[in-house]
Enzyme design. Structure first.
Site, PDB file in Angstrom:
ATOM      1  N   LEU A  52      -6.854  -8.425  -4.196  1.00  0.00           N
ATOM      2  CA  LEU A  52      -5.921  -7.464  -4.653  1.00  0.00           C
ATOM      3  C   LEU A  52      -6.150  -6.782  -3.259  1.00  0.00           C
ATOM      4  O   LEU A  52      -6.906  -6.584  -2.360  1.00  0.00           O
ATOM      5  CB  LEU A  52      -6.895  -6.668  -5.367  1.00  0.00           C
ATOM      6  N   ASP A  53      -5.099  -5.706  -2.804  1.00  0.00           N
ATOM      7  CA  ASP A  53      -4.920  -5.157  -1.531  1.00  0.00           C
ATOM      8  C   ASP A  53      -6.226  -4.299  -1.906  1.00  0.00           C
ATOM      9  O   ASP A  53      -5.723  -3.468  -2.500  1.00  0.00           O
ATOM     10  CB  ASP A  53      -3.191  -4.549  -2.258  1.00  0.00           C
ATOM     11  N   ARG A  54      -6.293  -3.408  -1.171  1.00  0.00           N
ATOM     12  CA  ARG A  54      -7.013  -2.963  -0.670  1.00  0.00           C
ATOM     13  C   ARG A  54      -7.308  -1.362  -1.669  1.00  0.00           C
ATOM     14  O   ARG A  54      -7.952  -0.892  -1.702  1.00  0.00           O
ATOM     15  CB  ARG A  54      -7.042  -2.670   1.094  1.00  0.00           C
ATOM     16  N   VAL A  56      -5.488  -1.011  -4.490  1.00  0.00           N
ATOM     17  CA  VAL A  56      -5.474  -1.768  -5.310  1.00  0.00           C
ATOM     18  C   VAL A  56      -6.107  -1.495  -6.098  1.00  0.00           C
ATOM     19  O   VAL A  56      -7.933  -2.624  -5.518  1.00  0.00           O
ATOM     20  CB  VAL A  56      -4.422  -2.966  -5.627  1.00  0.00           C
ATOM     21  N   HIS A 151       3.087  -7.746  -1.625  1.00  0.00           N
ATOM     22  CA  HIS A 151       3.084  -6.762  -1.842  1.00  0.00           C
ATOM     23  C   HIS A 151       4.458  -6.521  -3.473  1.00  0.00           C
ATOM     24  O   HIS A 151       5.098  -5.275  -3.591  1.00  0.00           O
ATOM     25  CB  HIS A 151       3.609  -5.458  -0.650  1.00  0.00           C
TER      26      HIS A 151
END
Length: 214
Positions: A52-54, A56, A151
């Site tokens: 997961l993105d940082r 999120v 994204h």
């Protein structure tokens, strides 16, 4: 957790895996937890099969054996797992549910450029959303992904005029603490790498969302 898998909830602001600039990451914390909980030695295998993105939060699955890691990685490559997110977006959406198809291109700036139709090096990106609850200036939605682009949810929601709260990179007016954006991976459905049974993992909404009264 079983002998093959461990699932954890990642808080916003924490990297899934370490980069050059930071020591603190979810995979290291999980390794440490297994070490302490089961009194294991240092060389604990943990396979990263998705991330997961940082910014999120939400559910992240790790493999505990190399066999489970390769089977799960194959599932994710083939798009078999179903990923569901909750997001709080700005504004009130015209449609209660909708499927969005755009073409996304990841740039060197670590931002995604979005096109309404086919474009060179841009990949087809599809998601569906459903409005769970709406106020005048913000909406809580559930998003299911048909593709997994960089994204993707952030760029596609911003493109239709409803950026995610806190996501200044994609047009939100202000940021949230700890680099958080109001995007949470709340459900992951996949096949167990050994028994092949369908597993559903869920993660509750972050406590930080209580401030949005949604």
């Amino acid at each position: 957790i079983d002998n093959h898998l461990i699932a954890v909830t990642k808080p916003a602001g924490l990297l899934t895996q370490p980069d050059r600039n930071t020591d603190e990451s979810l995979i290291d914390q999980t390794r440490q937890w297994i070490k302490e909980k089961y009194n294991k030695p240092n060389n604990i295998f943990l396979g990263l099969v998705h991330r997961l993105d940082r910014n999120v939060s939400g559910v992240v699955l790790f493999a505990r054996t190399s066999k489970a890691a390769s089977r799960l990685s194959k599932q994710f490559r083939e798009g078999i797992p179903k990923k569901y997110y909750k997001a709080i977006v700005l504004g009130k959406l015209e449609r209660e549910h909708n499927t969005l198809v755009h073409y996304l291109r990841k740039e060197k700036t670590f931002k995604t450029t979005i096109f309404p139709r086919k474009a060179p090096t841009a990949k087809r990106s599809e998601l569906s959303y459903e409005v769970i609850y709406s106020l005048e200036k913000k909406s809580l939605i559930e998003v299911s992904l048909s593709t997994g682009r960089f994204h993707q949810i952030r760029a596609q929601m911003a493109f239709i005029g409803h950026p995610i709260i806190g996501d200044v990179k994609y047009g939100a007016p202000e940021s949230l603490p700890n680099q958080e954006i109001a995007l949470h991976a709340h459900k992951l459905v996949f096949n167990h790498p050994i028994s092949n049974e369908e597993i559903t993992l869920t993660s509750p909404q972050p406590k930080t969302w209580e401030q949005f009264e949604i």
